[in-house]
Design a protein around this motif. Structure first.
Motif, PDB file in Angstrom:
ATOM      1  N   LEU A 206       0.816  -1.218   0.000  1.00 13.14           N
ATOM      2  CA  LEU A 206       0.000   0.000   0.000  1.00 13.14           C
ATOM      3  C   LEU A 206       0.849   1.267   0.000  1.00 13.14           C
ATOM      4  O   LEU A 206       1.951   1.289   0.577  1.00 13.14           O
ATOM      5  N   ASP A 216      -4.082   5.772   0.515  1.00 12.47           N
ATOM      6  CA  ASP A 216      -5.066   4.694   0.530  1.00 12.47           C
ATOM      7  C   ASP A 216      -5.230   4.085   1.914  1.00 12.47           C
ATOM      8  O   ASP A 216      -6.244   3.447   2.200  1.00 12.47           O
ATOM      9  N   VAL A 235      -0.714  -3.372   6.467  1.00  9.73           N
ATOM     10  CA  VAL A 235      -0.272  -2.747   5.214  1.00  9.73           C
ATOM     11  C   VAL A 235       1.249  -2.742   5.196  1.00  9.73           C
ATOM     12  O   VAL A 235       1.895  -2.552   6.229  1.00  9.73           O
TER      13      VAL A 235
END
Length: 412
Positions: A206, A216, A235
């Motif tokens: 990410l 995001d 992430v």
């Protein structure tokens, strides 16, 4: 007892203890343990739970001889590996993944989450090869598979069906790479949907890049909260967070903490790929995990890639990642050095929701003997792992280096 490890120094303790193991589990931790069994003398060295690797790519490791790296950026790496994947076979993947897993075992890693690509080009050949590795190396390491779409999901027809098939066939975690799709949030939505369908944890690539106008991770936090996936969502990379002002970083960290979204930083790969857009004053691009820890975010450090265009080096040493991260992120305090060690042991274990981890009575006897006395010293000095045990069985032995002084009679 089956095994007694004598004179073991545990993190945070000044007094050595003995660790007793029966049936693959820790059954005693005490001084001067009075019991019969095979004895291993730790000699006052640090005994720690085995290292935990949460983000590595076994399927595309060790392919440098098949790829070129001229620009050295992310786009080139994805394109080069995409071309190489066309020639992958299950046996080829098995051979390369085995080589990499053996490196990890030799460095004291006892648990691993490997991220694995599926798409119409590779199909499930990578999965087939890695599933066999999972089975064949279970004697030394527990490996979990996270399936993800490296080349896009919504804009790559057929990938969705392959991800579902992989989850049906043994993958336990579902991942994402939203920056490869024309609709990043659409990919994130679909991944959360898969996770709910298969009751799987989530681990996404990410916010890789430098453009901080859109993060995001904010949307991931929103969905983790909405769907109750806190503590089950992580992430990786998130290099954009190394480019935001401190106040914005704190704001994002607070959002991640509240949503239960963990962070994995990949020092080697992020350092290698970032800063390619500049000819001077190159950015490091490594998000300071220790600052996120102070905001309550669970964090881990991991290897990511080994001997491929994303990272053309690597020995699978988690201690090396801890040391590299400390250097890059200006970590110097004793407490932060300890946390660097924690981010390759207990914190990634928490990220993976391992229920049987740690040196405690009743837990699986998965531990390592490190040639130093404390975690911070082990990180600072890149201390070697002298021995590793998986479910009470010795899986690694490494002899200490010996200096041959003149006249010692040991030159030969």
């Amino acid at each position: 007892m089956d095994l007694i490890v004598k004179n073991a120094r545990l993190a945070g303790s000044q007094t050595p203890v003995d660790i007793g193991v029966t049936g693959g589990r820790i059954t005693a931790i005490e001084q001067d343990l009075a019991a019969e069994g095979k004895v291993v003398d730790a000699g006052g060295c640090l005994v720690s739970p085995g290292f935990v690797e949460t983000h590595i790519h076994l399927d595309k490791s060790c392919i440098l001889d098949r790829c070129s790296s001229r620009r050295g950026d992310l786009e080139e790496a994805i394109a080069e590996v995409a071309k190489a994947k066309a020639g992958f076979t299950p046996d080829d993947v098995y051979a390369r993944a085995s080589r990499t897993v053996e490196k990890a075992i030799a460095q004291g890693t006892t648990h691993m989450r490997t991220h694995l690509e599926v798409d119409p080009g590779i199909g499930l050949r990578g999965l087939e090869g890695v599933l066999q590795v999972v089975e064949d190396y279970r004697w030394a390491i527990d490996i979990e598979i996270c399936v993800f779409p490296q080349e896009g999901l919504l804009n790559n027809p057929g990938t969705d069906e392959l991800m579902v098939k992989a989850l049906e066939s043994g993958a336990k975690t579902v991942g994402a790479a939203p920056y490869t799709d024309t609709d990043p949030h659409g990919q994130i939505d679909r991944v959360f949907e898969m996770a709910r369908t298969f009751d799987a944890d989530i681990d996404m690539h990410l916010d890789f890049g430098t453009d901080t106008s859109v993060l995001d991770v904010d949307y991931v936090c929103e969905l983790a909260t909405r769907h109750g996936w806190g503590g089950r969502t992580a992430v990786g990379h998130a290099t954009k967070l190394s480019h935001v002002p401190f106040e914005k970083m704190q704001e994002t960290a607070s959002r991640m903490r509240d949503a239960g979204v963990a962070l994995t930083v990949l020092p080697s790969t992020d350092l290698f790929l970032m800063g390619r857009d500049r000819d001077h004053a190159k950015t490091r691009g490594v998000t300071p995990a220790h600052l996120f820890l102070k905001q309550g975010v669970n964090c881990s450090l991991s290897t990511n890639n080994v001997l491929n265009p994303f990272t053309p080096f690597g020995d699978c040493s988690q201690l090396r990642m801890a040391n590299l991260n400390a250097n890059i992120c200006h970590v110097g305090s004793a407490a932060d050095m300890d946390e660097c060690f924690n981010m390759v042991t207990e914190r990634p274990a928490k990220l993976m929701n391992l229920k049987d981890y740690g040196i405690e009575v009743g837990n699986s006897a998965d531990f390592v003997i490190i040639d130093n006395a404390t975690p911070r010293a082990a990180v600072a000095e890149l201390s070697p792992v002298l021995a590793a045990f998986k479910r009470g069985r010795r899986t690694l032995t490494r002899e200490r280096a010996r200096l041959h002084f003149p006249g010692c009679g040991c030159e030969e």
